[in-house]
Design a protein around this motif. Structure first.
Motif, PDB file in Angstrom:
ATOM      1  N   ALA A  91     -18.638 -10.741  10.841  1.00  0.00           N
ATOM      2  CA  ALA A  91     -17.672  -9.819  11.403  1.00  0.00           C
ATOM      3  C   ALA A  91     -18.316  -8.712  12.293  1.00  0.00           C
ATOM      4  O   ALA A  91     -19.354  -8.305  11.492  1.00  0.00           O
ATOM      5  N   LEU A  92     -17.646  -8.352  13.105  1.00  0.00           N
ATOM      6  CA  LEU A  92     -18.092  -7.186  14.069  1.00  0.00           C
ATOM      7  C   LEU A  92     -17.276  -6.086  13.826  1.00  0.00           C
ATOM      8  O   LEU A  92     -16.048  -6.429  14.114  1.00  0.00           O
ATOM      9  N   GLY A  93     -17.662  -4.889  13.992  1.00  0.00           N
ATOM     10  CA  GLY A  93     -16.867  -3.755  13.930  1.00  0.00           C
ATOM     11  C   GLY A  93     -17.494  -2.365  14.098  1.00  0.00           C
ATOM     12  O   GLY A  93     -18.654  -2.226  14.592  1.00  0.00           O
ATOM     13  N   ASP A  94     -16.919  -1.476  14.201  1.00  0.00           N
ATOM     14  CA  ASP A  94     -17.422  -0.118  14.150  1.00  0.00           C
ATOM     15  C   ASP A  94     -17.019   0.738  13.028  1.00  0.00           C
ATOM     16  O   ASP A  94     -15.743   1.067  12.720  1.00  0.00           O
ATOM     17  N   ASP A  95     -17.923   1.017  11.872  1.00  0.00           N
ATOM     18  CA  ASP A  95     -17.791   1.961  10.983  1.00  0.00           C
ATOM     19  C   ASP A  95     -17.174   3.484  11.162  1.00  0.00           C
ATOM     20  O   ASP A  95     -16.765   4.137  10.156  1.00  0.00           O
ATOM     21  N   HIS A  96     -16.965   3.868  12.260  1.00  0.00           N
ATOM     22  CA  HIS A  96     -16.182   4.914  12.700  1.00  0.00           C
ATOM     23  C   HIS A  96     -14.792   4.805  12.227  1.00  0.00           C
ATOM     24  O   HIS A  96     -14.120   6.007  12.372  1.00  0.00           O
ATOM     25  N   TYR A  97     -14.280   3.598  12.153  1.00  0.00           N
ATOM     26  CA  TYR A  97     -12.760   3.252  11.972  1.00  0.00           C
ATOM     27  C   TYR A  97     -12.769   2.931  10.411  1.00  0.00           C
ATOM     28  O   TYR A  97     -13.455   2.456   9.994  1.00  0.00           O
ATOM     29  N   GLU A  98     -11.470   3.517  10.075  1.00  0.00           N
ATOM     30  CA  GLU A  98     -11.267   3.108   8.752  1.00  0.00           C
ATOM     31  C   GLU A  98     -11.186   1.842   8.294  1.00  0.00           C
ATOM     32  O   GLU A  98     -11.510   1.365   7.265  1.00  0.00           O
ATOM     33  N   ASP A  99     -10.619   0.895   9.156  1.00  0.00           N
ATOM     34  CA  ASP A  99     -10.872  -0.605   8.978  1.00  0.00           C
ATOM     35  C   ASP A  99     -11.900  -1.385   9.384  1.00  0.00           C
ATOM     36  O   ASP A  99     -11.771  -2.352  10.352  1.00  0.00           O
ATOM     37  N   PHE A 100     -13.180  -0.892   8.955  1.00  0.00           N
ATOM     38  CA  PHE A 100     -14.415  -1.384   9.722  1.00  0.00           C
ATOM     39  C   PHE A 100     -14.092  -3.036   9.310  1.00  0.00           C
ATOM     40  O   PHE A 100     -14.038  -3.505   8.151  1.00  0.00           O
ATOM     41  N   CYS A 101     -14.478  -3.645  10.319  1.00  0.00           N
ATOM     42  CA  CYS A 101     -14.646  -5.388  10.290  1.00  0.00           C
ATOM     43  C   CYS A 101     -13.283  -5.840   9.451  1.00  0.00           C
ATOM     44  O   CYS A 101     -13.348  -7.058   8.914  1.00  0.00           O
ATOM     45  N   GLN A 102     -12.131  -5.307   9.901  1.00  0.00           N
ATOM     46  CA  GLN A 102     -11.110  -5.719   9.052  1.00  0.00           C
ATOM     47  C   GLN A 102     -10.507  -7.052   9.577  1.00  0.00           C
ATOM     48  O   GLN A 102     -10.227  -7.898   8.751  1.00  0.00           O
ATOM     49  N   ALA A 103     -10.812  -7.583  10.942  1.00  0.00           N
ATOM     50  CA  ALA A 103     -10.634  -8.945  11.254  1.00  0.00           C
ATOM     51  C   ALA A 103     -11.152  -9.858  10.471  1.00  0.00           C
ATOM     52  O   ALA A 103     -10.775 -11.126  10.081  1.00  0.00           O
ATOM     53  N   GLY A 104     -12.503  -9.642  10.184  1.00  0.00           N
ATOM     54  CA  GLY A 104     -13.353 -10.576   9.432  1.00  0.00           C
ATOM     55  C   GLY A 104     -13.023 -10.742   7.949  1.00  0.00           C
ATOM     56  O   GLY A 104     -12.622 -11.848   7.064  1.00  0.00           O
ATOM     57  N   LYS A 105     -12.564  -9.545   7.244  1.00  0.00           N
ATOM     58  CA  LYS A 105     -11.954  -9.600   6.142  1.00  0.00           C
ATOM     59  C   LYS A 105     -10.676 -10.257   6.100  1.00  0.00           C
ATOM     60  O   LYS A 105     -10.421 -11.012   4.998  1.00  0.00           O
ATOM     61  N   ASP A 106      -9.867 -10.338   7.059  1.00  0.00           N
ATOM     62  CA  ASP A 106      -8.611 -10.904   6.985  1.00  0.00           C
ATOM     63  C   ASP A 106      -8.970 -12.461   7.067  1.00  0.00           C
ATOM     64  O   ASP A 106      -8.262 -13.214   6.370  1.00  0.00           O
ATOM     65  N   TRP A 107      -9.600 -12.879   7.848  1.00  0.00           N
ATOM     66  CA  TRP A 107     -10.058 -14.146   7.923  1.00  0.00           C
ATOM     67  C   TRP A 107     -10.551 -14.786   6.345  1.00  0.00           C
ATOM     68  O   TRP A 107     -10.130 -15.752   6.072  1.00  0.00           O
ATOM     69  N   SER A 108     -11.248 -13.778   5.907  1.00  0.00           N
ATOM     70  CA  SER A 108     -11.715 -14.385   4.418  1.00  0.00           C
ATOM     71  C   SER A 108     -10.598 -14.648   3.736  1.00  0.00           C
ATOM     72  O   SER A 108     -10.694 -15.583   2.956  1.00  0.00           O
ATOM     73  N   ALA A 109      -9.838 -13.742   3.713  1.00  0.00           N
ATOM     74  CA  ALA A 109      -8.820 -13.473   2.627  1.00  0.00           C
ATOM     75  C   ALA A 109      -7.852 -14.694   3.026  1.00  0.00           C
ATOM     76  O   ALA A 109      -7.493 -15.313   2.206  1.00  0.00           O
ATOM     77  N   LEU A 110      -7.557 -15.009   4.286  1.00  0.00           N
ATOM     78  CA  LEU A 110      -6.412 -16.054   4.397  1.00  0.00           C
ATOM     79  C   LEU A 110      -7.179 -17.298   4.197  1.00  0.00           C
ATOM     80  O   LEU A 110      -6.426 -18.252   3.466  1.00  0.00           O
ATOM     81  N   LEU A 111      -8.369 -17.574   4.600  1.00  0.00           N
ATOM     82  CA  LEU A 111      -8.875 -18.964   4.222  1.00  0.00           C
ATOM     83  C   LEU A 111      -9.029 -19.075   2.831  1.00  0.00           C
ATOM     84  O   LEU A 111      -8.733 -20.277   2.470  1.00  0.00           O
ATOM     85  N   GLN A 112      -9.360 -18.229   2.107  1.00  0.00           N
ATOM     86  CA  GLN A 112      -9.526 -18.355   0.605  1.00  0.00           C
ATOM     87  C   GLN A 112      -8.040 -18.556  -0.190  1.00  0.00           C
ATOM     88  O   GLN A 112      -7.888 -19.457  -0.834  1.00  0.00           O
ATOM     89  N   GLU A 113      -7.045 -17.971   0.594  1.00  0.00           N
ATOM     90  CA  GLU A 113      -5.587 -18.135   0.112  1.00  0.00           C
ATOM     91  C   GLU A 113      -5.329 -19.548   0.175  1.00  0.00           C
ATOM     92  O   GLU A 113      -4.495 -19.874  -0.574  1.00  0.00           O
TER      93      GLU A 113
END
Length: 155
Positions: A91-113
Motif C-alpha cells: 500500500a502507498l499513502g501519505d502519513d500526513h493524512y488520517e487515512d494513511f494507506c486506507q486503500a490497501g487496508k480496504d483491500w485487505s479487509a475485503l479479500l479476507q471477508e
C-alpha cells in the motif's frame, strides 16, 4: 511453477512503478508473474490458480484509485468465495493524512471477508517511494513469494 498476478490501483502511476519493481523481485524469486491494471481485471483474477499481490495507492481522503473502484465493487456485490486465494498487499499513502494507506487496508479487509488468506503483513510506503522503500518492497515480495510456495493450486 508458482504463479502470481500483481493487481495495480493507481492514479498518478506511482503504484505502477512500484509494481514493476515487485514484478522484477517476484520473478527473481522463481515465480511466474504478470502485472494487471485493476481497470482491466475481472473477478476471475481471484480464481486461486495464482497468488495475488495488490499494489495500490490511496487517493484523496482514504479513497481507492479510480482504476480500482469497479473491481472492488464487483467483489463487494458478488461476494465470491475466495477461500482458495492467497494474497499480500503493498500500500502507498501519505502519513500526513488520517487515512494513511486506507486503500490497501480496504483491500485487505475485503479479500479476507471473502475468505482469501493474507499470508504476509501489509507493506506500506509513505510518500513518494525512495530507494529504501523500493528495496523494502522487493524484500517484502520476495518473502511473500516464499510463503506463496505450495499454497497456489495448479491452474
Amino acid at each position: 511453477m508458482e504463479r502470481a498476478v500483481i493487481l495495480v490501483g493507481t492514479e498518478t502511476g506511482t503504484a505502477e512503478d512500484v509494481a514493476d519493481d515487485l514484478l522484477e523481485a517476484i520473478t527473481g524469486a522463481g515465480m511466474e508473474a504478470e502485472i494487471l491494471d485493476m481497470e482491466e481485471a475481472r473477478s476471475d483474477a481471484f480464481d486461486g490458480s495464482r497468488a495475488v499481490v495488490i499494489c495500490t495507492a490511496t487517493t484523496g481522503d482514504g479513497e481507492l484509485p479510480e482504476n480500482s473502484i469497479d473491481l472492488f465493487e464487483v467483489l463487494e456485490d458478488e461476494k465470491p468465495d475466495l477461500s482458495g486465494v492467497v494474497f499480500g498487499v503493498c500500500a502507498l499513502g501519505d502519513d500526513h493524512y488520517e487515512d494513511f494507506c486506507q486503500a490497501g487496508k480496504d483491500w485487505s479487509a475485503l479479500l479476507q471477508e471473502l475468505g482469501a488468506k493474507e499470508i504476509i503483513d501489509r507493506f506500506e510506503i509513505d510518500g513518494f517511494p525512495e530507494d529504501e522503500d523500493i528495496d523494502g518492497a522487493k524484500e517484502w515480495v520476495g518473502q511473500a513469494a516464499g510463503k506463496f510456495t505450495g499454497l497456489v493450486r495448479e491452474g
